[in-house]
Design a protein around this motif. Structure first.
Motif, short mmCIF file in Angstrom:
data_model
loop_
_atom_site.label_atom_id
_atom_site.label_comp_id
_atom_site.label_asym_id
_atom_site.label_seq_id
_atom_site.Cartn_x
_atom_site.Cartn_y
_atom_site.Cartn_z
N ALA A 29 -32.40 -9.20 42.32
CA ALA A 29 -31.30 -9.10 41.35
C ALA A 29 -31.53 -10.05 40.19
O ALA A 29 -31.66 -11.27 40.37
N ALA A 30 -31.54 -9.49 38.97
CA ALA A 30 -31.71 -10.33 37.78
C ALA A 30 -30.59 -11.33 37.65
O ALA A 30 -30.79 -12.46 37.16
N GLU A 31 -29.38 -10.95 38.07
CA GLU A 31 -28.24 -11.86 37.99
C GLU A 31 -28.53 -13.16 38.73
O GLU A 31 -28.26 -14.27 38.24
N ALA A 32 -29.08 -13.04 39.93
CA ALA A 32 -29.39 -14.22 40.74
C ALA A 32 -30.54 -15.02 40.13
O ALA A 32 -30.50 -16.25 40.08
N GLN A 33 -31.58 -14.34 39.67
CA GLN A 33 -32.73 -15.04 39.11
C GLN A 33 -32.37 -15.84 37.87
O GLN A 33 -32.83 -16.97 37.68
N LEU A 34 -31.54 -15.26 37.02
CA LEU A 34 -31.13 -15.96 35.80
C LEU A 34 -30.23 -17.14 36.12
O LEU A 34 -30.32 -18.20 35.49
N ALA A 35 -29.34 -16.98 37.09
CA ALA A 35 -28.49 -18.10 37.50
C ALA A 35 -29.32 -19.22 38.08
O ALA A 35 -29.09 -20.41 37.79
N MET A 36 -30.30 -18.89 38.91
CA MET A 36 -31.19 -19.90 39.48
C MET A 36 -31.92 -20.66 38.38
O MET A 36 -32.03 -21.90 38.42
N ALA A 37 -32.43 -19.95 37.39
CA ALA A 37 -33.15 -20.60 36.30
C ALA A 37 -32.24 -21.54 35.52
O ALA A 37 -32.65 -22.63 35.12
N CYS A 38 -31.01 -21.12 35.31
CA CYS A 38 -30.04 -21.97 34.61
C CYS A 38 -29.80 -23.25 35.39
O CYS A 38 -29.84 -24.36 34.81
N ALA A 46 -16.53 -30.43 27.32
CA ALA A 46 -17.29 -29.30 27.87
C ALA A 46 -17.96 -28.54 26.73
O ALA A 46 -17.48 -28.52 25.60
N GLU A 47 -19.09 -27.92 27.04
CA GLU A 47 -19.74 -27.07 26.05
C GLU A 47 -20.21 -25.78 26.70
O GLU A 47 -20.55 -25.75 27.89
N LEU A 48 -20.21 -24.73 25.90
CA LEU A 48 -20.58 -23.40 26.36
C LEU A 48 -22.05 -23.16 26.05
O LEU A 48 -22.51 -23.42 24.93
N VAL A 49 -22.79 -22.66 27.04
CA VAL A 49 -24.19 -22.33 26.83
C VAL A 49 -24.43 -20.91 27.32
O VAL A 49 -23.90 -20.49 28.35
N GLN A 50 -25.20 -20.16 26.55
CA GLN A 50 -25.65 -18.85 27.01
C GLN A 50 -26.99 -19.04 27.73
O GLN A 50 -27.96 -19.51 27.13
N TYR A 51 -27.04 -18.69 29.00
CA TYR A 51 -28.26 -18.95 29.75
C TYR A 51 -29.11 -17.69 29.93
O TYR A 51 -30.18 -17.75 30.57
N GLY A 52 -28.69 -16.59 29.36
CA GLY A 52 -29.49 -15.38 29.45
C GLY A 52 -28.64 -14.16 29.16
O GLY A 52 -27.49 -14.26 28.72
N HIS A 53 -29.23 -13.01 29.38
CA HIS A 53 -28.47 -11.76 29.26
C HIS A 53 -29.06 -10.74 30.23
O HIS A 53 -30.23 -10.80 30.60
N ILE A 54 -28.21 -9.84 30.65
CA ILE A 54 -28.60 -8.76 31.55
C ILE A 54 -28.78 -7.49 30.73
O ILE A 54 -27.87 -7.05 30.05
N ASP A 55 -29.97 -6.92 30.80
CA ASP A 55 -30.28 -5.70 30.07
C ASP A 55 -30.38 -4.53 31.05
O ASP A 55 -31.34 -4.43 31.82
N TYR A 56 -29.35 -3.67 31.04
CA TYR A 56 -29.35 -2.49 31.88
C TYR A 56 -29.43 -1.22 31.04
O TYR A 56 -28.88 -0.18 31.41
N PRO A 60 -24.52 -1.27 28.93
CA PRO A 60 -24.64 -2.30 27.88
C PRO A 60 -25.36 -3.55 28.38
O PRO A 60 -25.51 -3.77 29.58
N ASP A 61 -25.77 -4.38 27.42
CA ASP A 61 -26.24 -5.72 27.72
C ASP A 61 -25.03 -6.61 27.99
O ASP A 61 -23.95 -6.40 27.43
N TYR A 62 -25.24 -7.61 28.82
CA TYR A 62 -24.21 -8.60 29.08
C TYR A 62 -24.78 -10.00 28.83
O TYR A 62 -25.78 -10.38 29.46
N ALA A 63 -24.15 -10.75 27.94
CA ALA A 63 -24.52 -12.15 27.77
C ALA A 63 -23.95 -12.96 28.92
O ALA A 63 -22.82 -12.72 29.37
N LEU A 64 -24.74 -13.91 29.41
CA LEU A 64 -24.36 -14.72 30.56
C LEU A 64 -24.09 -16.15 30.11
O LEU A 64 -24.89 -16.74 29.38
#
Length: 311
Positions: free
Chosen positions: A155-164, A52-62, A68-72
């Motif tokens: 929701a940015a959370e959903a849009q970033l997950a969809m893009a991933c 398995a490998e870990l990938v950062q697919y985005g971050h949430i900027d509030y 704070p920002d959250y890395a996803l």
């Protein structure tokens, strides 16, 4: 089953949708961090199975909310092969639904290697970090991420997950989205939604036990039954209410109802997978405990993958 309790939400005026003032007041009451995304989720992802490998697919900027920002993060098969089917697991779309997040993390540690030899695995364990930390259904904009999995979703959370998900090649064979139904659905989240939308709230009976929400357009009764049968060995399955329903929907089979996932903008509608499931556990039941809820989520994922790969 616990009886539905009517409740008028203290923010807003009945019959009127919230404006910026009401949303700001709501957010001011939600900012307190109750648990740590960094400690509970990100730290747990630092030690992964070898394949398995870990990938950062985005971050949430509030930052506009002084948050704070959250890395996803997602976990995927290290040796991704375009000719293999994709098995997708999502958790924490509603951050307050604890066993969805921890069930996804437990699956990674316990079963990732078992299935990565047969398919490409993609796991997004915590799509809504702020919701996880503040035990919230919505994001700070008072938007439900699980109504935002569409091109016009807010929701940015959903849009970033969809893009991933869309960035990974291959055909998605199975998608299981891990959720909970809690007493706070009636005491907080449904009344808040009605207040936000200027509608009248009608609480539902909270199902006592595990159940599944399939896709109206892709029902796959045998798939749903296989998951229910597996989870029944771990925890109890929710019986229908006196109207033959769960969360207001007619039972399709024991422990299963269907929703039109795409038209509602639900996470379960984000792919064209043949096999689609949303799990729901009831952590407030006197007949279970938090660890059983996590184990039920893991059992559901394993059973879903086994069925999909053999059918």
């Amino acid at each position: 089953m616990k009886p539905a309790t009517p409740f008028i939400y203290p923010i807003g005026t009945q019959g009127q949708c919230w404006g910026d003032t009401e949303k700001a007041l709501w957010l001011s009451q939600q900012k307190q961090t109750k648990r740590s995304y960094q400690q509970d989720v990100v730290s747990a992802l630092q030690s992964l199975p070898a394949d398995a490998e870990l990938v950062q697919y985005g971050h949430i900027d509030y930052s506009r909310h002084q948050l704070p920002d959250y890395a996803l993060y997602a976990v995927r098969s290290k040796n991704w092969q375009a000719d293999l089917p994709v098995l997708l697991v999502t958790g924490g779309v509603h951050g307050y639904e604890t066993s969805g997040v921890h069930g996804a993390l437990a699956f990674i540690q316990q079963h990732f290697a078992e299935f990565s030899r047969q398919a490409n695995l993609l796991v997004l364990p915590c799509i809504s970090p702020w919701g996880y930390e503040t035990i919230n259904r919505w994001n700070p904009d008072a938007v439900d991420p699980n109504r935002s999995f569409s091109p016009t979703g807010e929701a940015a959370e959903a849009q970033l997950a969809m893009a991933c998900i869309q960035s990974h090649s291959g055909s998605v064979l199975m998608h299981i989205d891990l959720h909970e139904t809690t007493d706070s659905d009636n005491s907080e989240f449904r009344p808040a939604k009605a207040a936000r939308d200027g509608t009248v709230n009608t609480n539902w009976n909270i199902p006592d036990g595990f159940y599944l929400v399939g896709d109206t357009e892709r029902p796959e009764a045998g798939f749903q039954k296989a998951v229910i049968d597996a989870v029944a060995k771990v925890t109890h399955i929710a019986p229908a209410d006196e109207n033959g329903c769960l969360i207001g929907e007619k039972l399709q089979q024991f422990g299963v109802v269907n929703y039109p996932k795409r038209s509602l903008g639900l996470c379960g509608g984000v792919t064209n997978a043949r096999f689609v499931n949303t799990t729901e556990v009831y952590p407030d039941s006197p007949n279970t405990n938090p660890q059983q809820c996590i184990q039920a989520q893991v059992a559901a994922v394993v059973a879903a993958m086994q069925f999909a790969l053999t059918h």
